[in-house]
Design an enzyme around this catalytic site. Structure first.
Site, short mmCIF file in Angstrom:
data_model
loop_
_atom_site.label_atom_id
_atom_site.label_comp_id
_atom_site.label_asym_id
_atom_site.label_seq_id
_atom_site.Cartn_x
_atom_site.Cartn_y
_atom_site.Cartn_z
N ASN A 30 42.71 -59.59 24.68
CA ASN A 30 42.13 -59.99 23.39
C ASN A 30 42.38 -61.48 23.20
O ASN A 30 43.48 -61.89 22.86
CB ASN A 30 42.79 -59.17 22.27
CG ASN A 30 42.31 -59.59 20.89
OD1 ASN A 30 41.30 -60.28 20.76
ND2 ASN A 30 43.03 -59.18 19.85
N HIS B 218 41.35 -54.28 14.06
CA HIS B 218 42.55 -55.04 14.41
C HIS B 218 43.28 -55.44 13.12
O HIS B 218 42.65 -55.77 12.12
CB HIS B 218 42.17 -56.28 15.23
CG HIS B 218 43.35 -56.92 15.88
ND1 HIS B 218 44.24 -57.70 15.17
CD2 HIS B 218 43.82 -56.88 17.15
CE1 HIS B 218 45.20 -58.11 16.00
NE2 HIS B 218 44.96 -57.64 17.20
N GLU C 117 49.55 -50.73 17.73
CA GLU C 117 50.10 -52.08 17.64
C GLU C 117 50.88 -52.23 16.34
O GLU C 117 50.27 -52.51 15.29
CB GLU C 117 48.96 -53.10 17.61
CG GLU C 117 47.99 -53.00 18.75
CD GLU C 117 47.21 -54.28 18.90
OE1 GLU C 117 47.44 -54.99 19.86
OE2 GLU C 117 46.39 -54.57 18.01
N GLY D 254 52.18 -60.97 18.12
CA GLY D 254 52.34 -62.43 18.14
C GLY D 254 53.72 -62.91 17.72
O GLY D 254 53.90 -64.08 17.39
N SER E 106 53.01 -58.37 21.53
CA SER E 106 53.90 -59.23 22.33
C SER E 106 54.11 -58.72 23.75
O SER E 106 55.21 -58.81 24.30
CB SER E 106 55.25 -59.41 21.62
OG SER E 106 55.06 -60.07 20.38
N GLY F 204 47.40 -60.01 23.72
CA GLY F 204 46.82 -61.10 22.93
C GLY F 204 47.19 -62.44 23.54
O GLY F 204 46.56 -62.90 24.48
P1 PGA Z 1 49.96 -60.41 21.03
O1 PGA Z 1 48.64 -59.82 20.34
O2 PGA Z 1 49.96 -59.93 22.45
O3 PGA Z 1 49.77 -61.90 20.94
O4 PGA Z 1 51.11 -59.92 20.27
C1 PGA Z 1 48.34 -58.49 20.46
C2 PGA Z 1 47.04 -58.20 19.76
O5 PGA Z 1 46.00 -58.78 20.03
O6 PGA Z 1 47.02 -57.37 18.91
#
Ligand code: PGA
Length: 244
Positions: free
Chosen positions: A8, A86, A161, A167, A203, A224
């Site tokens: 993503n 999302h 998630e 993130g 993450s 992500g």
């Molecule tokens: P991330 O994002 O890997 O940066 O935590 C995950 C996501 O797109 O939900």
């Protein structure tokens, strides 16, 4: 069945050229690349094996809906997967369960594979029971009345998630993720009469991906931030290959 990796890109990278060069390097069979809409074309041009994904879709098929993109427009462009619900859209665009439900129905209706994102925010409590309670509601609302639009082979995937893990560098424990994956599968099967795949997102990077990919009930990962780093994605893709 090989585990799935969803890249993503969110609202990245800055240019079409960069999107093309990342896509070229992460062109593996079990990867879905979901770039921003303007970069779908360059990702399509630069991949042979990876599948094309979109980060959102509208529920109507055509008409006066400025700024929106229809399921059939995506499908005709070669998009196979679409991420719906999302947590960033739920938060920043106030996307609610009703909207998410309409989008899922419309996307499944044209034959897109839907990746429905669910997960509890920290403020709703951090116990496993809190998480289950929260996700149960999201599944009941998001998947309400869609049994008939899910054709033969199940084209619905749920990405679990936890919002606090996205993130932040604070990835969920694999044990807790496995419990949630089983819970989601049971719940979704009751609602749809079909089994669903469950991915983990939050993450994920090349160091921790194996913890999830090893999980019996975790069918892949949604990546992500790390999806923009080809070396990270190549390592994760190798882990999936090694698992066979
Ligand atoms: P991330 O994002 O890997 O940066 O935590 C995950 C996501 O797109 O939900």
């Amino acid at each position: 069945m090989k585990k799935l990796i969803v890249a993503n890109f969110k609202m990245n990278p800055g240019t079409e050229r960069q999107a093309g060069s990342i896509a070229r390097r992460i062109d593996f069979e079990n990867i879905v690349i979901a770039p921003p809409f303007p970069f779908l074309g360059v990702v399509r041009e630069n991949t042979n094996k990876a599948s094309l994904g979109a980060q959102d879709v509208f529920w109507e098929s055509k008409g006066a809906y400025t700024g929106e993109v229809s399921p059939s427009q995506l499908k005709n462009f070669g998009v196979k997967y679409v991420i719906i619900g999302h947590s960033e859209r739920r938060k920043h665009l106030e996307e609610n369960e009703g909207v998410i439900n309409k989008k899922i129905k419309a996307a499944l209706g044209v034959g897109l594979k839907v990746i429905l994102c669910v997960g509890e925010p920290e403020e709703k409590g951090t116990s496993l029971d809190d998480a289950k309670r929260y996700v149960k509601k999201q599944l009941e609302n998001g998947l309400s009345d869609i049994e008939s639009s899910v054709s033969g082979r199940c084209s619905l995937i749920v990405a679990y998630e936890p919002v606090w893990a996205i993130g932040t560098g604070k990835n969920n424990t694999p044990e807790r993720t496995e419990v949630m994956a089983i819970f989601i599968k049971e719940k979704a099967e009751k609602l749809l009469g079909k089994t669903v795949k469950v991915l983990y997102g939050g993450s994920v990077n090349s160091d921790n991906a194996i913890l999830y990919l090893d999980g019996k009930n975790i069918d892949g990962v949604l990546v992500g931030g790390s999806s923009l780093k080809p070396n990270e994605m190549i390592k994760i893709a190798r882990l999936v290959d090694d698992l066979g």
